[in-house]
Design a protein around this motif. Structure first.
Motif, PDB file in Angstrom:
ATOM      1  N   VAL A 106     -12.327   0.355  -3.358  1.00  0.00           N
ATOM      2  CA  VAL A 106     -12.922  -0.616  -2.433  1.00  0.00           C
ATOM      3  C   VAL A 106     -13.708  -1.659  -3.218  1.00  0.00           C
ATOM      4  CG1 VAL A 106     -13.074   1.054  -0.533  1.00  0.00           C
ATOM      5  CG2 VAL A 106     -14.994   0.811  -2.109  1.00  0.00           C
ATOM      6  N   GLY A 143      -7.884  -8.267  -3.635  1.00  0.00           N
ATOM      7  CA  GLY A 143      -9.316  -8.028  -3.523  1.00  0.00           C
ATOM      8  C   GLY A 143     -10.062  -9.317  -3.240  1.00  0.00           C
ATOM      9  N   SER A 181      -4.241  -4.649  -8.286  1.00  0.00           N
ATOM     10  CA  SER A 181      -3.235  -3.841  -7.599  1.00  0.00           C
ATOM     11  C   SER A 181      -1.993  -3.690  -8.462  1.00  0.00           C
ATOM     12  CB  SER A 181      -2.865  -4.487  -6.261  1.00  0.00           C
ATOM     13  OG  SER A 181      -4.010  -4.630  -5.443  1.00  0.00           O
ATOM     14  N   LEU A 205      -5.120   1.277  -2.608  1.00  0.00           N
ATOM     15  CA  LEU A 205      -5.890   0.042  -2.683  1.00  0.00           C
ATOM     16  C   LEU A 205      -5.179  -1.062  -1.909  1.00  0.00           C
ATOM     17  CD1 LEU A 205      -5.479  -1.408  -6.300  1.00  0.00           C
ATOM     18  CD2 LEU A 205      -4.152   0.475  -5.439  1.00  0.00           C
ATOM     19  N   SER A 213      -9.450  -4.144   1.125  1.00  0.00           N
ATOM     20  CA  SER A 213      -9.812  -2.823   0.600  1.00  0.00           C
ATOM     21  C   SER A 213     -10.261  -1.889   1.718  1.00  0.00           C
ATOM     22  CB  SER A 213     -10.904  -2.952  -0.456  1.00  0.00           C
ATOM     23  OG  SER A 213     -12.159  -3.262   0.114  1.00  0.00           O
TER      24      SER A 213
END
Length: 300
Positions: free
Chosen positions: A10, A109, A122, A105, A16
């Motif tokens: 996260v 992000g 990722s 994931l 996330s």
């Protein structure tokens, strides 16, 4: 069930947090603990002569505080632990999978460009982690806004009939069994076949497409037989299709609960970990979550 945790990465982004929900469900199904990991990329500023002692305190991490708040009051939670790490996410996230049965994931992000389909962290985790990695995409990707079925969706797995990966097939069958879902196996074969001739060469004999399809199905059924025996309760259907494997898997992802692909086996002249072109295309464009399974260790 395994005592190894399901790890959710996260960073406070919506992507996330969607991955967190997927990981929470996966931990419940596996009766496994959930480990929530936040990698803080930048070390707090300190004086040059002062050394930081020990790992960062997870109780002082606002991202993990937000996760705690989201999970407070929920019932039937698995055992949850939290970890705050300092360093490069592209390095630490794959390492977090070394003692996990699954690493989950989001596709992107907080950093990077808004137009990116897949974030670098990722990609690094899917390429380098020792455990299977699930990447959860943003809602609506690749669906043209059309609503997806909420129930009865299959688990989809790609099968390369020329060089099948047993670890990928085993993961797909086990995941379908955990979810009580149908398994759809997509076995693609190249068509039309392209031939190259030098001047003066005779053209090769015409190849019958039905014969190629039949041979592909025979090979696929042989590779699938032991997995069907281990999972007799899983309904597994094989689609033998001509053309681009990545395109077929992306199309299948629109109505799938999960798409499972193999990563890439290390080769003698290319020992670094790599991902094949099909896996990369599926990661970039699939509408459903994608599980990237590392190959089984090569026999000595």
């Amino acid at each position: 069930m395994s005592t190894q945790p399901v790890v959710a990465a996260v960073d406070g982004s919506d992507d996330s947090l969607r991955a967190l929900e997927w990981a929470l469900d996966a931990a419940r199904r596996r009766e496994a603990p959930l480990r929530v990991v936040h990698v803080r990329q930048y070390v707090p500023w300190v004086q040059p002569e002062v050394l930081a002692a020990g790992p960062p305190d997870p109780d002082e991490d606002p991202v993990l505080d937000r996760v705690r708040a989201l999970l407070t009051g929920r019932t039937a939670l698995p055992a949850v632990e939290y970890a705050a790490l300092e360093g490069a996410p592209g390095t630490l996230l794959p390492e977090a999978g070394s003692a996990a049965q699954l690493l989950v994931l989001g596709s992107r992000g907080r950093g990077g460009f808004a137009s990116l389909l897949l974030g670098s962290n990722s990609l690094a985790a899917a390429r380098d982690a020792e455990c299977p990695v699930v990447v959860v995409p943003r809602p609506g990707r690749g669906t043209d806004g059309a609503p997806r079925a909420r129930s009865g969706r299959p688990v989809v797995v790609g099968l390369h009939a020329d060089s099948p990966d047993e670890a990928t097939l085993a993961f797909a069958f086990a995941e379908a069994a955990l979810r009580g879902a149908r398994l759809r196996i997509v076995a693609a074969y190249p068509w039309p076949l392209q031939t190259w001739m030098l001047p003066g060469e005779l053209p090769p004999p015409e190849i019958d497409q039905d014969a190629v399809e039949h041979e592909t199905r025979i090979l696929a059924d042989g590779f699938l037989a032991p997995h069907r025996e281990r999972h007799p309760d899983v309904t597994a259907d094989t689609d033998v299709l001509p053309g681009d494997a990545a395109g077929h898997l992306v199309d299948a992802s629109r109505d799938a609960e999960l798409v499972v692909v193999g990563r890439h086996r290390r080769r003698l002249l290319a020992p670094a970990r790599m991902m094949g072109s099909v896996t990369q295309a599926v990661l970039l464009h699939a509408a459903s979550p994608i599980a990237v399974v590392p190959p089984a260790p090569a026999e000595e």
